[in-house]
Write a protein that holds these residues in place. Structure first.
Motif, mmCIF file in Angstrom:
data_model
loop_
_atom_site.group_PDB
_atom_site.id
_atom_site.type_symbol
_atom_site.label_atom_id
_atom_site.label_comp_id
_atom_site.label_asym_id
_atom_site.label_seq_id
_atom_site.Cartn_x
_atom_site.Cartn_y
_atom_site.Cartn_z
ATOM 1 N N GLU A 30 0.948 -1.259 0.224
ATOM 2 C CA GLU A 30 0.073 0.115 0.104
ATOM 3 C C GLU A 30 0.624 1.034 -0.286
ATOM 4 O O GLU A 30 0.876 1.963 -0.673
ATOM 5 C CB GLU A 30 -0.577 -0.019 0.934
ATOM 6 N N LYS A 31 1.481 1.337 0.797
ATOM 7 C CA LYS A 31 3.000 2.848 1.075
ATOM 8 C C LYS A 31 3.932 2.741 -0.081
ATOM 9 O O LYS A 31 3.241 3.739 -0.813
ATOM 10 C CB LYS A 31 3.976 2.490 2.102
ATOM 11 N N LYS A 89 1.375 4.375 -3.063
ATOM 12 C CA LYS A 89 0.880 5.697 -2.385
ATOM 13 C C LYS A 89 2.360 6.302 -3.086
ATOM 14 O O LYS A 89 2.065 7.348 -4.149
ATOM 15 C CB LYS A 89 1.071 5.804 -1.305
#
Length: 140
Positions: free
Chosen positions: A111-112, A115
Motif C-alpha cells: 500500500e505504501k 502511494k
C-alpha cells in the motif's frame, strides 16, 4: 514343631531325594540356611512340597507388580502425549499468528509503495518541463 538334624548337606539331600545342587537352589530361593537343623516347614520347603504353590504365588505377585508398573508407565506416557499435544496446538497458533502478521505487514508495504508511485507520477505531471533559453526563443 519337630526339628530334624542332619550331619551334612549331602545327607539332607539324600534323605529328601534330590541332588545337592537342587537343595542349594531351593534353600537359596526359600531363604533357608543350611545349618544342619531344620523344622518340618523348612523340610517341606526343601522337599519341594511348597514349591508348586510358592512359585505360582510369587509369579502372581510379580505379575501384579508388573501390571502395576506398566499401568503407571502408561499413565505417565498418556500425560506426556497430552502435554506434547498441547505444545503442538500452541506452536500451530504461533505459526498462524506469525503468518497473519507477515501478510498484514506485506499488505501495508505494498500500500505504501502504491502511494509513493502515485505521488511520484503526480509530481511528474505538476512540474512543467523546463525549457532552456534558446529553446524558449526558437523552439516549440
Amino acid at each position: 514343631m519337630t526339628e530334624h538334624s542332619f550331619a551334612s548337606v549331602k545327607e539332607l539331600a539324600t534323605s529328601l531325594g534330590i541332588s545337592r545342587t537342587t537343595l542349594y537352589k531351593r534353600a537359596k530361593d526359600a531363604a533357608v540356611e543350611l545349618t544342619g537343623t531344620y523344622t518340618d516347614e523348612q523340610i517341606d520347603i526343601l522337599k519341594g512340597v511348597h514349591q508348586s504353590e510358592h512359585p505360582s504365588e510369587h509369579n502372581e505377585h510379580k505379575s501384579e507388580q508388573n501390571w502395576t508398573v506398566l499401568s503407571e508407565q502408561l499413565t505417565v506416557k498418556d500425560q506426556q502425549i497430552k502435554e506434547l499435544h498441547e505444545q503442538l496446538k500452541q506452536a500451530q497458533k504461533l505459526v498462524d499468528q506469525a503468518q497473519q502478521l507477515q501478510l498484514k505487514t506485506q499488505l501495508q508495504l505494498e500500500e505504501k509503495q502504491e502511494k509513493i508511485l502515485l505521488l511520484e507520477s503526480a509530481n511528474k505531471e505538476e512540474v512543467p518541463e523546463k525549457k532552456g533559453f534558446w529553446r524558449s526563443l526558437f523552439g516549440k
